[in-house]
Scaffold this motif. Structure first.
Motif, PDB file in Angstrom:
ATOM      1  N   ASN A 136     -29.017  11.045 -32.199  1.00  0.00           N
ATOM      2  CA  ASN A 136     -27.615  10.910 -31.807  1.00  0.00           C
ATOM      3  C   ASN A 136     -26.781  10.590 -33.031  1.00  0.00           C
ATOM      4  OD1 ASN A 136     -28.019   8.058 -32.223  1.00  0.00           O
ATOM      5  ND2 ASN A 136     -28.940   8.001 -30.187  1.00  0.00           N
TER       6      ASN A 136
ATOM      7  N   ASP B 107     -24.160   7.063 -27.819  1.00  0.00           N
ATOM      8  CA  ASP B 107     -25.211   6.862 -26.820  1.00  0.00           C
ATOM      9  C   ASP B 107     -25.358   5.388 -26.426  1.00  0.00           C
ATOM     10  OD1 ASP B 107     -25.815   9.469 -26.513  1.00  0.00           O
ATOM     11  OD2 ASP B 107     -27.842   9.379 -27.301  1.00  0.00           O
TER      12      ASP B 107
ATOM     13  N   SER C 175     -27.980  10.273 -20.951  1.00  0.00           N
ATOM     14  CA  SER C 175     -27.510   8.905 -20.760  1.00  0.00           C
ATOM     15  C   SER C 175     -27.071   8.719 -19.313  1.00  0.00           C
ATOM     16  CB  SER C 175     -26.337   8.611 -21.697  1.00  0.00           C
ATOM     17  OG  SER C 175     -26.678   8.856 -23.044  1.00  0.00           O
TER      18      SER C 175
ATOM     19  N   ASN D 274     -28.369  15.254 -22.668  1.00  0.00           N
ATOM     20  CA  ASN D 274     -26.907  15.222 -22.786  1.00  0.00           C
ATOM     21  C   ASN D 274     -26.324  16.618 -23.011  1.00  0.00           C
ATOM     22  OD1 ASN D 274     -26.787  12.482 -22.382  1.00  0.00           O
ATOM     23  ND2 ASN D 274     -26.747  11.962 -24.557  1.00  0.00           N
TER      24      ASN D 274
END
Length: 610
Positions: free
Chosen positions: A402, A62, A284, A253
């Protein structure tokens, strides 16, 4: 202000913005310099110590380091939209171009008699196993699936992350000695506790996708799927095609992975529909750009209202159009615009509106306390639960994040487990190890390339669209070649090479002030921070970055340097006639389990660049 304490590890660590922003505190400029020198194996191992999965993260991270990159703050005059160094993609270069590094991995010491169980084979559990196994712990990793990797293997599509990369880097972990019990899903914490493990780490992720309880959900259930479950079915080959018209609900995401996967599996009309604005989407920025690059529209400010069906067949969805309103505190509220409810025809819907933790296998009377959101109650900074021998990390600890955050959790949990099982206080965290080393090689020569490049960020090449969209197995991004990697590495400003000032040597000639290209050096009367920030040659308005303040000089003035925009070019040190300025490389090794043993694995010998 008092004189800056450069012995404080946090001071220069914060100046290295990218490393400070990385949850695992990877020494970014250090490995980028090694890439520039063609030392890809060294660069890989520097990464491996910190983030464990350089090849995986070089494709999927990320990138919290990149928004922090100083490059994006100092080149406003060089580019309309200043962009950071492609840190993530350079990490992939180290992984792709490295030599065989197996011989450089640590060797396990004799068994210490302590047994540790890791539940789940995702990034946090594998980090715990990687950190503890070389110290003599007998680590067993349990997972219900055949292969290790957790959501890296199950939910990240192969066009972003090839299976071979996952296998290679999880293989490095198990080569250190941990035992992998695949296909063994833990269904009872009490039963696991009864097996007599000295410590248990829970890294089982956030495995449950949120659903939408709106009209038509049950009637059309055959054509509606939870995003993360659907992605796992795709990864395991259970889903190999989709109908022509697909709607993906959600703005994270996972939604981007769903829509891009559907596009490759036969979806001709694939669209993403989100309740928020485009800028508020959790995905993102580059994930959104990639989806749009592949022709997938993103429709914002539409709240799902109903699934429209006929005789169990899904016909489409209706939505309510909303706008955002903000109160005095900045809190957002979605308000209907009054427009007619739009209808979007579709054959299948993928719901990717968030994930939740699920611990049905942990009995609530086993001694582990959970909060009102169903998350374990953990001691701050230690990842230790209310049952002292049980630790949590990754998504299982604080909810979905993440990979790099999960790795950071794993490192900290491993430290805690090691301290618990060696009779030390878990709450006392060992400090990092830091060094400052002069880079002086001559009057005008330095042991690093101090000439900032004016190049703009280089683009990563993609596979041709007709090839990339024809198969879900074809990796889209091709990565930098060695020549482009060298040029992109040249954009790094070497923020870890610090300007270190010795006030006793200064004759206050102001030569450094004259030559500084960023006007970030000032000699002035002492004062408090707010006052000093306004009295500099260029006002220092970014309070997130420190001021470097010297002790009192002979005239009573002090030297003040704004760390925010310093280029680390070394011109001040080259110009100084007395050597009061020096360029010193700062290196931070965060604490790992077993003291400094893991950090010593991969620190390469210092070499002078060619």
């Amino acid at each position: 202000m008092r004189a800056t304490d450069t012995a404080d590890p946090a001071y220069f660590h914060k100046v290295v913005d990218c490393q400070w922003a990385c949850p695992a505190h990877t020494p970014v400029p250090e490995y980028i310099r090694l890439i520039a020198q063609g030392r890809y194996g060294d660069a890989y191992m520097i990464n491996w110590v910190s983030n464990v999965f350089p090849g995986i993260l070089g494709r999927t991270c990320d990138r919290p380091c990149e928004p922090a990159c100083r490059r994006g703050r100092v080149e406003e005059a060089n580019a309309e939209k200043p962009e950071p160094v492609a840190i993530c993609r350079l990490k992939r270069v180290a992984a792709d171009l490295k030599e065989d590094v197996v011989a450089r991995m640590p060797r396990s010491v004799p068994a210490n008699g302590k047994r540790v169980a890791c539940v789940g084979a995702g990034p946090s559990s594998l980090t715990v196993a990687r950190d503890l196994a070389p110290l003599g712990y007998q680590v067993t990793v349990f997972d219900g699936e055949r292969k290790a990797g957790g959501f890296m293997h199950q939910q990240i599509p192969r066009f972003r992350l090839p299976e071979s990369v996952i296998d290679e880097e999880t293989g490095y972990v198990f080569a250190l000695g941990p035992e992998f019990k695949s296909g063994q899903r833990i269904d009872s914490m009490k039963a696991l506790l009864a097996e007599g493990y000295d410590a248990i780490f829970v890294g089982s992720g956030a495995p449950r996708g949120r659903d939408l309880d709106i009209p038509g959900r049950q009637e059309a259930a055959t054509h509606i799927h939870i995003g993360i479950d659907w992605l796992a079915s795709v990864a395991f080959g259970h889903v190999t095609s989709v109908p022509k018209r697909v709607i993906v609900l959600g703005g994270g995401n996972t939604a981007m992975d769903c829509c891009r996967s559907a596009r490759r599996l036969g979806g001709e009309d694939v669209k993403v529909i989100v309740r928020s604005g485009f800028d508020e989407m959790k995905a993102s920025p580059w994930e959104k750009e990639d989806a749009q690059h592949e022709g997938i529209p993103i429709i914002n400010m539409h709240v799902p209202k109903a699934f429209v069906h006929e005789g169990g067949k899904l016909l489409g969805m209706t939505f309510e159009v909303v706008r955002a309103e903000y109160d005095a505190s900045g809190k957002r509220k979605l308000v209907p615009t009054g427009e007619p409810d739009p209808f979007f025809a579709c054959d299948e819907v993928l719901i990717a509106v968030g994930q939740e933790n699920a611990f049905p296998w942990i009995e609530r009377d086993c001694g582990i306390e959970f909060d009102q959101w169903g998350l374990p109650v953990l001691k701050e900074g230690t990842f230790q639960s209310s049952l002292p021998t049980v630790f949590f990390g990754g998504d299982a600890a604080y909810g979905p994040k993440n990979i790099i955050t999960a790795v950071a959790h794993g490192h900290e949990a491993a430290v805690s487990i090691d301290r618990l099982l060696t009779g030390q206080d878990v709450a006392v965290r060992p400090p990092p190890r830091t060094t400052l080393m002069s880079q002086k090689m001559g009057i005008h020569e330095w042991g690093y390339d101090n000439d900032p490049s004016n190049d703009q960020r280089y683009k990563v090449p993609w596979a041709k669209a007709e090839k990339a969209l024809a198969s879900i197995q074809v990796e889209v991004e091709l990565g930098f070649d060695a020549r482009t990697a060298l040029k992109e590495a040249g954009r790094c400003l070497n923020c870890d090479v610090q300007t270190v000032f010795t006030d006793k040597l200064c004759i206050e000639c102001d030569a450094c002030v004259d030559i500084c290209p960023m006007d970030c050096i000032t000699f002035t009367a002492p004062g408090d921070e707010t006052d000093l920030r306004q009295r500099l040659n260029a006002p220092a308005e970014n309070t997130d970055q420190a001021l470097y303040v010297s002790g009192a000089l002979k005239t009573g003035r002090v030297l003040v340097k704004d760390e925010d925009v310093c280029l680390h070019c070394g011109l001040c040190a080259e110009r100084c006639p007395t050597g009061a300025w020096d360029m010193q490389k700062f290196l931070l090794h965060t604490a790992k389990a077993g003291g400094d043993a893991m950090n010593r694995v991969a620190v390469p010998q210092e070499r002078t660049p060619a």
